[in-house]
Scaffold this motif. Structure first.
Motif, PDB file in Angstrom:
ATOM      1  N   LYS A  11       0.864  -0.963  -0.059  1.00  0.00           N
ATOM      2  CA  LYS A  11      -0.017   0.084  -0.063  1.00  0.00           C
ATOM      3  C   LYS A  11       0.814   1.344   0.093  1.00  0.00           C
ATOM      4  O   LYS A  11       1.946   1.291   0.961  1.00  0.00           O
ATOM      5  N   TYR A  13       0.828   5.537  -0.218  1.00  0.00           N
ATOM      6  CA  TYR A  13       0.246   6.866  -0.167  1.00  0.00           C
ATOM      7  C   TYR A  13       0.985   7.718  -0.763  1.00  0.00           C
ATOM      8  O   TYR A  13       2.188   8.090  -0.267  1.00  0.00           O
ATOM      9  N   ASP A  56      -2.868  -1.997  -2.795  1.00  0.00           N
ATOM     10  CA  ASP A  56      -2.753  -1.566  -4.253  1.00  0.00           C
ATOM     11  C   ASP A  56      -2.239  -2.855  -4.919  1.00  0.00           C
ATOM     12  O   ASP A  56      -2.743  -3.165  -6.121  1.00  0.00           O
ATOM     13  N   SER A  57      -1.561  -3.757  -4.228  1.00  0.00           N
ATOM     14  CA  SER A  57      -1.330  -5.100  -4.856  1.00  0.00           C
ATOM     15  C   SER A  57      -1.359  -6.230  -3.767  1.00  0.00           C
ATOM     16  O   SER A  57      -1.102  -5.631  -2.508  1.00  0.00           O
TER      17      SER A  57
ATOM     18  N   TYR B 411      -8.899   7.920  -5.531  1.00  0.00           N
ATOM     19  CA  TYR B 411      -8.600   6.818  -4.758  1.00  0.00           C
ATOM     20  C   TYR B 411      -9.778   5.703  -5.030  1.00  0.00           C
ATOM     21  O   TYR B 411     -10.669   6.032  -5.313  1.00  0.00           O
ATOM     22  N   SER B 412      -9.129   4.500  -5.288  1.00  0.00           N
ATOM     23  CA  SER B 412     -10.378   3.510  -5.503  1.00  0.00           C
ATOM     24  C   SER B 412     -11.127   3.127  -4.210  1.00  0.00           C
ATOM     25  O   SER B 412     -10.395   3.232  -3.105  1.00  0.00           O
TER      26      SER B 412
END
Lengths: 315, 412
Positions: A11, A13, A56-57, B411-412
């Motif tokens: 993740k 930011y 995010d992944s 943002y999702s």
């Protein structure tokens, strides 16, 4: 079958990497500790585990299924920033939170009363939350987390701010939940607590896993190179070649033995022999395993624990 | 959907039970009725009951004035006529004023030429007695006119007929209702809507901030989506607003039908609110509330405290305030281009289109267009607000700046 499984979760930011290549798994009937200094990514990892934020992944699996929101009815979550509706009556509050987790009002009411009896706060039931003492509010908060009998209990820094009585109560509750076969994830930066409670841990620093495994394995991997010693008489033996360093305290001395290449733990016997030979009266000679705190400091560095709390909340 | 219902129900029940809800429910109608009655009393001229003296060479003029002041519709004074005055009159009158027997005297000096008016000098006991002075001024005009007309050779009955006040009856095309009270009803509902949208919009924002400061939202977010949480809040708070309006309207209908209020307010005040008016009121109130409360939800999610919210308040208050300013335009010419354009701007639609409907029914296509435009805007705002909400609600500590908020939207 792990209850929780994170696989290569990442993740970011903006430019800050909150969590990277995070993987861990929690089996039912175990207590799992997510350890790390403030701002290391504990809360971010927990939020992704229960879908408050999306990685995010990487993948998150709950109860051996890919993450779905319906699974959240089986999860009890106690966030680090705790709170209740101040103006709401305790019983209404518990029923409301129970219903949000899929209970019907009757079941929620019944369980709320049972739990309040168990926590010895039945007198708080008809009161408004703001009228309660801090300790009582903490108990209500535990109850709200556990009311729907979750199979997975997630607590973010549950011991911070607890008075000793409630701390003990929470510890006993967690151990009891483990006995019932629940999976428990809690994050903390207090190593003594983790050491007492956890079956396995993952130690993270700056968003990365630095150490993971069962408590026993981790400890076995670290040399038993410390000696707690208490004695009367001459102290010349402390300069024995096997001693790397020592610290004298009133009543006892802590010794760190020099590592011997090729062996995991150095032999303390020559030191004991030398001490006895020098004429010192030994009242205690104990070889101790390293504490989690020492391992933590060795892995993360002393600054890790005291690092200034960064903006620890990421969306 | 079940979660939205749970959130809305909690919000509704907790709010309905508060003392402030009770107080507001009672206090606002009291203030409104008080304000209306007060302004009615102000507009019907205040009557003076002073004891005055009129001094004049022209006895007829003095007697006419005495008649007007003692029996006229605007005043109930006691008037002494001194005609003609003697040399000691002024001293006597001054003494009587000092002894508080008189409230003042009017000294009339005859005109020097035939076409000029006489001179009037008013000597009051208290210069602050404006009401008496105004009564005298307004009584003098008809008296002088009557006298002048009589001079021109008109008979007294002709003069009276000419001086009759004119009554104009207004009826809206196709309706037989009294338009004054219809306008009155529309006016009250306009401000009711303005007030409730503002009040409950702010309540949505406040309730979000309350959950942020009490940190309860993170527990909630562990089972429900931010969108559900926001929807539940808006619906719950909105229902409280509707409940309050319903209480007010029912009370108003009951009170006015029992003619308690009308007798209290002077005899000719009664609310005429048609069923169609109420239906449109509810439609536009709901749309307006949805629009403004989703803005408020986003504002609440962006801020951490009431103080910070105050700074962003203008986003809520400004569009509403513009509606109130534009009200004059709409009232003067409900079907004009300006009114049409203003009432189609989604932020103004609920208040202004509703007002137009109350005044004179606009074409159906305009009503339909206004609703479509509003729905589109509400959708867009909800989309933006829910994204801001979702990210903003987990932020505390610092206030986000505009670029950050723009990033949140992605943002999702």
């Amino acid at each position: 079958m792990p209850v929780v499984q994170l696989q290569d979760v990442r993740k970011v930011y903006d430019t800050k990497v909150a969590v990277d290549r995070m993987s861990f798994a929690i089996e039912p009937g175990t207590i799992f500790g997510l350890l790390g200094p403030n701002g290391s990514g504990k809360t971010s990892s927990i939020r992704m585990t229960i879908g408050i934020t999306v990685p995010d992944s990487g993948t998150v699996r709950l109860f051996d299924q890919p993450f779905t929101r319906t699974a959240l009815h089986r999860v009890g979550y106690l966030p680090e920033e705790r709170g209740l509706y101040k103006k709401m009556k305790v019983i209404d509050q518990l029923i409301f939170l129970g219903e949000l987790h899929g209970l019907d009002a009757a079941t929620a009411t019944r369980r709320a009363h049972t739990w309040c009896e168990r926590m010895e706060i039945t007198e708080a039931i008809p009161k408004k939350t703001e009228e309660l003492s801090k300790g009582m509010q903490q108990k209500i908060q535990f109850i709200s987390t556990l009311l729907h009998d979750p199979d997975l209990v997630i607590m973010d820094e549950p011991f911070s701010g607890l008075d000793p009585v409630n701390g003990k109560l929470l510890e006993e509750t967690l151990i009891d939940l483990r006995r019932q076969g629940k999976a428990i994830l809690f994050s903390t930066h207090r190593m003594d607590q983790a050491e007492r409670l956890c079956d396995s841990i993952t130690l993270i620093s700056r968003g990365h896993v630095v150490l993971a495994g069962s408590m026993r394995e981790i400890k076995q991997d670290y040399p038993r190179n410390r000696v707690h010693l208490a004695f009367d008489g001459p102290s010349s033996f402390l300069h024995h070649p096997s001693v790397e360093s020592f610290e004298s305290h009133p009543g006892h001395t802590d010794i760190k033995l020099r590592d011997v290449p090729g062996t995991l733990s150095p032999d303390a016997q020559p030191l004991l022999a030398a001490a006895v030979h020098s004429g010192a009266r030994i009242s205690r000679f104990e070889i101790v395993e390293p504490t989690l705190e020492e391992i933590f400091i060795e892995k993360v560095g002393n600054t890790g624990l005291e690092r200034v709390e960064e903006s620890k909340v990421y969306a | 959907m079940h979660n939205v219902w749970l959130i809305a129900r909690r919000e509704y029940l907790e709010r309905i039970r508060t003392k402030s809800f009770m107080v507001m429910t009672i206090l606002i109608p009291v203030l409104m009725v008080g304000g209306i009655v007060g302004s009615l009393l102000m507009s019907t001229r205040t009557k003076s009951a002073s004891h005055i003296a009129v001094v004049s060479q022209d006895q007829q003029l003095a007697l006419d004035l005495q008649h007007e002041l003692e029996t006229g519709k605007d005043s109930k004074m006691l008037v002494d006529v001194i005609s003609p005055p003697s040399a000691r009159t002024r001293n006597t009158l001054d003494t009587e004023i000092a002894d508080k027997q008189l409230d003042g005297y009017l000294w009339i000096t005859p005109a020097t030429s035939a076409t000029a008016r006489p001179n009037f000098t008013w000597t009051p006991r208290s210069v602050g007695d404006i009401v008496t002075k105004e009564n005298i001024t307004s009584a003098l005009r008809p008296v002088l006119m009557r006298e002048r007309l009589a001079h021109q050779g008109m008979v007294a009955s002709e003069v009276d007929a000419l001086m009759q006040p004119v009554a104009v009856d207004t009826t809206q095309a196709g309706k037989s209702t009294d338009t004054t009270s219809a306008f009155f009803g529309a006016y009250i509902l306009f401000f009711l809507m303005y007030f409730v949208i503002m009040l409950y919009g702010m309540n949505v924002a406040r309730s979000i901030i309350e959950e942020k400061t009490s940190r309860i939202f993170e527990v909630l977010l562990a089972t429900i989506r931010p969108e559900e949480m926001m929807a539940g809040k808006v619906i719950g708070v909105g229902s409280v607003g509707l409940t309050q309006i319903a209480i007010w309207l029912i009370t108003a209908v009951v009170l006015t039908s029992t003619s308690l209020v009308s007798s209290f307010a002077g005899g000719n005040v009664h609310l005429t609110i048609s069923a169609a008016q109420i239906a449109f009121f509810i439609v536009y109130f709901l749309l307006g509330f949805l629009l403004y409360s989703s803005i408020a939800a986003a504002l609440g999610a962006m801020t951490n405290s009431e103080q910070e919210l105050q700074q962003l308040n203008m986003f809520l208050v400004m569009p509403l305030a513009i509606c109130v300013f534009a009200l004059g335009v709409v009232v003067n010419n409900p079907s004009g281009t300006m009114s049409t354009v203003l009432s189609l701007i989604p932020f103004c639609t609920p208040l202004l289109m509703y007002m137009r409907i109350s005044l004179s029914m606009p074409p159906a296509w305009q009503i339909a267009l206004s609703i479509v435009l509003m729905l589109g805007t509400i959708y867009a705002i909800l989309w933006v607000a829910s994204r801001i909400y979702r990210v903003g609600i987990l932020m505390y500590g610092k206030k986000p700046n505009l670029p950050e908020i723009m990033r949140w939207l992605r943002y999702s």
